[in-house]
Design a protein around this motif. Structure first.
Motif, PDB file in Angstrom:
ATOM      1  N   ASP A 114       0.828  -1.202   0.000  1.00 10.18           N
ATOM      2  CA  ASP A 114       0.000   0.000   0.000  1.00 10.18           C
ATOM      3  C   ASP A 114       0.865   1.256   0.000  1.00 10.18           C
ATOM      4  O   ASP A 114       0.583   2.211  -0.734  1.00 10.18           O
ATOM      5  N   VAL A 115       1.920   1.258   0.791  1.00  6.85           N
ATOM      6  CA  VAL A 115       2.814   2.424   0.860  1.00  6.85           C
ATOM      7  C   VAL A 115       3.420   2.721  -0.513  1.00  6.85           C
ATOM      8  O   VAL A 115       3.515   3.877  -0.918  1.00  6.85           O
ATOM      9  N   ILE A 116       3.798   1.677  -1.254  1.00  4.49           N
ATOM     10  CA  ILE A 116       4.424   1.907  -2.567  1.00  4.49           C
ATOM     11  C   ILE A 116       3.386   2.048  -3.683  1.00  4.49           C
ATOM     12  O   ILE A 116       3.745   2.243  -4.840  1.00  4.49           O
ATOM     13  N   GLY A 117       2.116   1.972  -3.326  1.00  6.33           N
ATOM     14  CA  GLY A 117       1.055   2.240  -4.290  1.00  6.33           C
ATOM     15  C   GLY A 117       0.611   1.048  -5.124  1.00  6.33           C
ATOM     16  O   GLY A 117       0.038   1.236  -6.203  1.00  6.33           O
ATOM     17  N   TYR A 118       0.824  -0.160  -4.634  1.00  6.61           N
ATOM     18  CA  TYR A 118       0.480  -1.345  -5.410  1.00  6.61           C
ATOM     19  C   TYR A 118      -0.567  -2.239  -4.754  1.00  6.61           C
ATOM     20  O   TYR A 118      -0.837  -3.326  -5.266  1.00  6.61           O
ATOM     21  N   LEU A 119      -1.153  -1.845  -3.664  1.00  8.65           N
ATOM     22  CA  LEU A 119      -2.183  -2.670  -3.043  1.00  8.65           C
ATOM     23  C   LEU A 119      -3.537  -2.275  -3.616  1.00  8.65           C
ATOM     24  O   LEU A 119      -3.943  -1.115  -3.504  1.00  8.65           O
ATOM     25  N   PRO A 120      -4.230  -3.212  -4.238  1.00  3.78           N
ATOM     26  CA  PRO A 120      -5.549  -2.876  -4.778  1.00  3.78           C
ATOM     27  C   PRO A 120      -6.500  -2.418  -3.669  1.00  3.78           C
ATOM     28  O   PRO A 120      -6.445  -2.940  -2.542  1.00  3.78           O
ATOM     29  N   LYS A 121      -7.347  -1.465  -3.986  1.00  6.29           N
ATOM     30  CA  LYS A 121      -8.286  -0.923  -3.008  1.00  6.29           C
ATOM     31  C   LYS A 121      -9.168  -2.025  -2.432  1.00  6.29           C
ATOM     32  O   LYS A 121      -9.460  -2.024  -1.240  1.00  6.29           O
ATOM     33  N   ASN A 130       8.818   6.829  10.772  1.00  9.57           N
ATOM     34  CA  ASN A 130       9.592   6.939   9.529  1.00  9.57           C
ATOM     35  C   ASN A 130       9.575   5.662   8.689  1.00  9.57           C
ATOM     36  O   ASN A 130      10.287   5.591   7.697  1.00  9.57           O
ATOM     37  N   ILE A 131       8.757   4.682   9.051  1.00  9.71           N
ATOM     38  CA  ILE A 131       8.781   3.421   8.320  1.00  9.71           C
ATOM     39  C   ILE A 131       8.399   3.620   6.855  1.00  9.71           C
ATOM     40  O   ILE A 131       8.972   2.977   5.967  1.00  9.71           O
ATOM     41  N   ASP A 132       7.460   4.516   6.578  1.00 13.39           N
ATOM     42  CA  ASP A 132       7.069   4.752   5.177  1.00 13.39           C
ATOM     43  C   ASP A 132       8.239   5.295   4.367  1.00 13.39           C
ATOM     44  O   ASP A 132       8.388   4.961   3.192  1.00 13.39           O
ATOM     45  N   VAL A 133       9.082   6.097   4.992  1.00 17.94           N
ATOM     46  CA  VAL A 133      10.272   6.618   4.319  1.00 17.94           C
ATOM     47  C   VAL A 133      11.220   5.465   3.997  1.00 17.94           C
ATOM     48  O   VAL A 133      11.743   5.369   2.883  1.00 17.94           O
ATOM     49  N   ALA A 134      11.411   4.563   4.958  1.00 17.87           N
ATOM     50  CA  ALA A 134      12.289   3.412   4.723  1.00 17.87           C
ATOM     51  C   ALA A 134      11.754   2.558   3.576  1.00 17.87           C
ATOM     52  O   ALA A 134      12.511   2.131   2.696  1.00 17.87           O
ATOM     53  N   ILE A 135      10.452   2.318   3.581  1.00 20.60           N
ATOM     54  CA  ILE A 135       9.837   1.498   2.531  1.00 20.60           C
ATOM     55  C   ILE A 135      10.003   2.161   1.172  1.00 20.60           C
ATOM     56  O   ILE A 135      10.485   1.534   0.216  1.00 20.60           O
ATOM     57  N   LEU A 136       9.600   3.419   1.071  1.00 25.49           N
ATOM     58  CA  LEU A 136       9.673   4.117  -0.222  1.00 25.49           C
ATOM     59  C   LEU A 136      11.102   4.277  -0.718  1.00 25.49           C
ATOM     60  O   LEU A 136      11.375   4.092  -1.912  1.00 25.49           O
ATOM     61  N   ARG A 191      14.976   2.948  -4.763  1.00 30.99           N
ATOM     62  CA  ARG A 191      16.382   2.649  -5.038  1.00 30.99           C
ATOM     63  C   ARG A 191      16.603   1.253  -5.603  1.00 30.99           C
ATOM     64  O   ARG A 191      17.597   1.027  -6.302  1.00 30.99           O
ATOM     65  N   ASN A 192      15.702   0.325  -5.313  1.00 32.20           N
ATOM     66  CA  ASN A 192      15.943  -1.075  -5.665  1.00 32.20           C
ATOM     67  C   ASN A 192      14.896  -1.697  -6.578  1.00 32.20           C
ATOM     68  O   ASN A 192      14.993  -2.883  -6.885  1.00 32.20           O
ATOM     69  N   ARG A 193      13.913  -0.950  -7.031  1.00 31.84           N
ATOM     70  CA  ARG A 193      12.830  -1.585  -7.793  1.00 31.84           C
ATOM     71  C   ARG A 193      13.313  -2.253  -9.072  1.00 31.84           C
ATOM     72  O   ARG A 193      12.690  -3.188  -9.541  1.00 31.84           O
ATOM     73  N   PRO A 235       5.852  -5.873  -6.830  1.00 24.47           N
ATOM     74  CA  PRO A 235       5.716  -5.322  -5.479  1.00 24.47           C
ATOM     75  C   PRO A 235       5.546  -6.395  -4.399  1.00 24.47           C
ATOM     76  O   PRO A 235       5.918  -6.180  -3.258  1.00 24.47           O
ATOM     77  N   VAL A 236       5.001  -7.554  -4.758  1.00 28.43           N
ATOM     78  CA  VAL A 236       4.830  -8.628  -3.781  1.00 28.43           C
ATOM     79  C   VAL A 236       6.196  -9.158  -3.365  1.00 28.43           C
ATOM     80  O   VAL A 236       6.480  -9.319  -2.169  1.00 28.43           O
ATOM     81  N   TRP A 237       7.042  -9.401  -4.326  1.00 31.57           N
ATOM     82  CA  TRP A 237       8.396  -9.876  -4.051  1.00 31.57           C
ATOM     83  C   TRP A 237       9.139  -8.866  -3.171  1.00 31.57           C
ATOM     84  O   TRP A 237       9.765  -9.216  -2.177  1.00 31.57           O
ATOM     85  N   PHE A 238       9.040  -7.582  -3.553  1.00 32.36           N
ATOM     86  CA  PHE A 238       9.674  -6.536  -2.745  1.00 32.36           C
ATOM     87  C   PHE A 238       9.143  -6.560  -1.313  1.00 32.36           C
ATOM     88  O   PHE A 238       9.914  -6.500  -0.352  1.00 32.36           O
ATOM     89  N   SER A 239       7.825  -6.651  -1.163  1.00 33.87           N
ATOM     90  CA  SER A 239       7.243  -6.613   0.187  1.00 33.87           C
ATOM     91  C   SER A 239       7.684  -7.819   1.015  1.00 33.87           C
ATOM     92  O   SER A 239       7.874  -7.697   2.229  1.00 33.87           O
ATOM     93  N   GLN A 240       7.879  -8.956   0.376  1.00 34.14           N
ATOM     94  CA  GLN A 240       8.348 -10.134   1.105  1.00 34.14           C
ATOM     95  C   GLN A 240       9.799  -9.958   1.560  1.00 34.14           C
ATOM     96  O   GLN A 240      10.133 -10.262   2.707  1.00 34.14           O
ATOM     97  N   ILE A 241      10.642  -9.452   0.672  1.00 34.08           N
ATOM     98  CA  ILE A 241      12.050  -9.232   1.031  1.00 34.08           C
ATOM     99  C   ILE A 241      12.148  -8.168   2.129  1.00 34.08           C
ATOM    100  O   ILE A 241      12.890  -8.328   3.103  1.00 34.08           O
ATOM    101  N   PHE A 242      11.397  -7.077   1.972  1.00 34.50           N
ATOM    102  CA  PHE A 242      11.409  -6.021   2.981  1.00 34.50           C
ATOM    103  C   PHE A 242      10.986  -6.589   4.335  1.00 34.50           C
ATOM    104  O   PHE A 242      11.625  -6.336   5.360  1.00 34.50           O
TER     105      PHE A 242
END
Length: 131
Positions: A24-31, A66-72, A77-79, A91-98
């Motif tokens: 959701d923070v990175i804008g990929y979670l469907p409403k 500041n967690i949203d800053v860390a996520i974004l 930087r790594n997308r 975004p799912v893969w990213f969220s799992q690694i994060f």
């Protein structure tokens, strides 16, 4: 397969919610998924003061302001490293690694040495201005 039977989430169902938060923070979670999580009434399950699902996750995991800053920052930087075979960012893969990195005992994901937080905010602003 139920959540309890899933190898990733069986022992750590909270990972599922943190990953949704990250997406959701990175804008990929469907409403629809966000609405579905909200309708689960997880504040009762976790017995939190918060009622909105984002705030529930923040409260139970003691996420920093500041967690949203860390996520974004890590996303922007790594997308390029999180591209699927089709070339689309995953975004799912990213969220799992994060989530995996954040949940480590010695995690430094949301630790900000002097000047790092401000630099991250600038990187985010720059990346968002290009979008």
């Amino acid at each position: 397969m139920s959540i309890q039977d899933h190898p990733r989430y069986g022992e750590n169902p909270i990972y599922l919610f943190l990953e949704a938060y990250i997406q959701d923070v990175i804008g990929y979670l469907p409403k629809e998924k966000s609405d579905s999580i909200q309708s689960m009434n997880i504040q009762k399950i976790f017995n939190t003061q918060a009622s909105e699902w984002h705030s529930v996750i923040e409260e139970i995991l003691h996420l920093s302001s500041n967690i949203d800053v860390a996520i974004l920052d890590l996303w922007y930087r790594n997308r390029e490293h999180f591209k699927s075979d089709s070339g689309e960012c995953d975004p799912v893969w990213f969220s799992q690694i994060f989530t995996d990195e954040y949940m480590k005992d010695d995690s430094q994901v949301d630790v900000w040495p002097e000047g790092a937080l401000e630099a991250a905010k600038e990187r985010i602003k720059h990346a968002q201005s290009k979008s």
